[in-house]
Write a protein that holds these residues in place. Sequence first.
Motif, PDB file in Angstrom:
ATOM      1  N   LEU A   1       0.820  -1.207   0.000  1.00  0.00           N
ATOM      2  CA  LEU A   1       0.000   0.000   0.000  1.00  0.00           C
ATOM      3  C   LEU A   1       0.859   1.265   0.000  1.00  0.00           C
ATOM      4  N   PHE A   2       2.088   1.148   0.501  1.00  0.00           N
ATOM      5  CA  PHE A   2       2.949   2.321   0.628  1.00  0.00           C
ATOM      6  C   PHE A   2       3.937   2.453  -0.521  1.00  0.00           C
TER       7      PHE A   2
ATOM      8  N   THR B   1       0.953   9.338   7.100  1.00  0.00           N
ATOM      9  CA  THR B   1       2.369   9.082   6.873  1.00  0.00           C
ATOM     10  C   THR B   1       2.926  10.177   5.979  1.00  0.00           C
TER      11      THR B   1
ATOM     12  N   ARG C   1       0.056  10.931   3.152  1.00  0.00           N
ATOM     13  CA  ARG C   1      -0.966   9.945   2.829  1.00  0.00           C
ATOM     14  C   ARG C   1      -1.829   9.707   4.053  1.00  0.00           C
TER      15      ARG C   1
ATOM     16  N   TRP D   1      -4.859   7.501   5.912  1.00  0.00           N
ATOM     17  CA  TRP D   1      -5.378   6.134   5.894  1.00  0.00           C
ATOM     18  C   TRP D   1      -6.471   5.983   6.960  1.00  0.00           C
ATOM     19  N   LYS D   2      -7.489   5.192   6.644  1.00  0.00           N
ATOM     20  CA  LYS D   2      -8.454   4.792   7.661  1.00  0.00           C
ATOM     21  C   LYS D   2      -7.816   3.723   8.521  1.00  0.00           C
ATOM     22  N   PHE D   3      -7.976   3.864   9.829  1.00  0.00           N
ATOM     23  CA  PHE D   3      -7.291   2.985  10.767  1.00  0.00           C
ATOM     24  C   PHE D   3      -8.318   2.229  11.612  1.00  0.00           C
TER      25      PHE D   3
ATOM     26  N   LEU E   1      -6.622   0.364   7.217  1.00  0.00           N
ATOM     27  CA  LEU E   1      -5.489   0.698   6.355  1.00  0.00           C
ATOM     28  C   LEU E   1      -5.929   0.910   4.913  1.00  0.00           C
ATOM     29  N   ILE E   2      -7.016   1.657   4.765  1.00  0.00           N
ATOM     30  CA  ILE E   2      -7.508   2.019   3.442  1.00  0.00           C
ATOM     31  C   ILE E   2      -7.124   3.473   3.178  1.00  0.00           C
ATOM     32  N   LYS E   3      -6.329   3.701   2.165  1.00  0.00           N
ATOM     33  CA  LYS E   3      -5.899   5.060   1.841  1.00  0.00           C
ATOM     34  C   LYS E   3      -7.056   5.820   1.194  1.00  0.00           C
TER      35      LYS E   3
ATOM     36  N   ASP F   1      -4.235  11.414  -0.824  1.00  0.00           N
ATOM     37  CA  ASP F   1      -2.799  11.561  -1.038  1.00  0.00           C
ATOM     38  C   ASP F   1      -2.537  13.042  -1.310  1.00  0.00           C
TER      39      ASP F   1
END
Length: 344
Positions: free
Chosen positions: A82-83, A105, A113, A115-117, A120-122, A125
């Motif tokens: 993802l990164f 991040t 970036r 992300w939903k935590f 881990l859905i971006k 950006d």
Amino acid sequence: MNCATFSDKKRSWIAAGQESHCQLYNVHSKIITVENGEIPKKSANFNSGLRQRKQSEKSDEQSNNHERIEEVKDNNSNFKKLFSRQPEPLQRIVRLCPKGELMATGGTDGRIRLWKFPELIKFHDLEAHTKEIDDIDFNAEGNLLVSIAKDGKAFVWDIKSEMKKRELTWNVPGNMKYLYKRCRFRDPDEKVPKTQLLTLSNATVGKNPSFLQLWNVDAGVIMKSVPFQETLSALAVSDNGRLVAVGTMFSGSVDMFIAFSLQRVLHIPGAHSMFVTGLEFLPTKNDGPTITSNAEAAVVSISVDNRICIHSLPYRYTIPIWVVIVLIILSIGCAFIFCSYMGL
């Protein structure tokens, strides 16, 4: 290279950055009784009520553990993808929202970036800066994000609209060049409802002073500032927003200030033999037992001298204002009675 943590009553997470990747760990803690400064190899807490296992059972468990470890590695590999970008940027910083809903991040490509935590859905950006990101931070509500970078810029972002809310600028003394080093939001309270931010600003020329700055983010102005005669390297704010700690580059010193007034309350000269690379306050809001001993607060400092130090701030005992007023009235009354008795 960097990490961020989040904890609630059910779980604890660690997001750890490694080059262009970020790995997520779910942490389960245990309390271990230490005897004579050493962790016992066989503790009654662990072995009581447990039968002795056969060697074959132990081998099976080790095999299962190995399988679980491999499974975690596979999950991390998927997370790493993802990164990944072409070319892959080095991840400089990772931060988790205090509410545990978002993660941000920042990389060497100047992008942030979101992300939903912990899914881990971006979802965004941001082309935030022209040079690599140095630091980012969420406010307490999780609706604002601040970012600083080596381009000398500091931006406050509205996460909901995904738009830049404000650029933080100030009148630099002597028109010298300054770069932001660290940034941390301070939780608002009833007395100070406005959004506040603390930053470290270092001069590119070593002879010029560095500054610890307290910002009113809503107005975009500096409320208070404290000069230092050396470069600053680390910054931390306590979870209750009352205290701020600063680490220095050359002397390895640690200073602690009252957050709203920037009055220094603790100075540890030469806490480390080299520059302080990180600071973090021990938690004060948790429901568990405190680990700060008989102290108002404690901050952990780390350095490249391979030392981890804990600096405690003793309780500052003060007399309430009403007690002072009562004492003044009593003193005046006693003086008046004494003068009357002496016939003065």
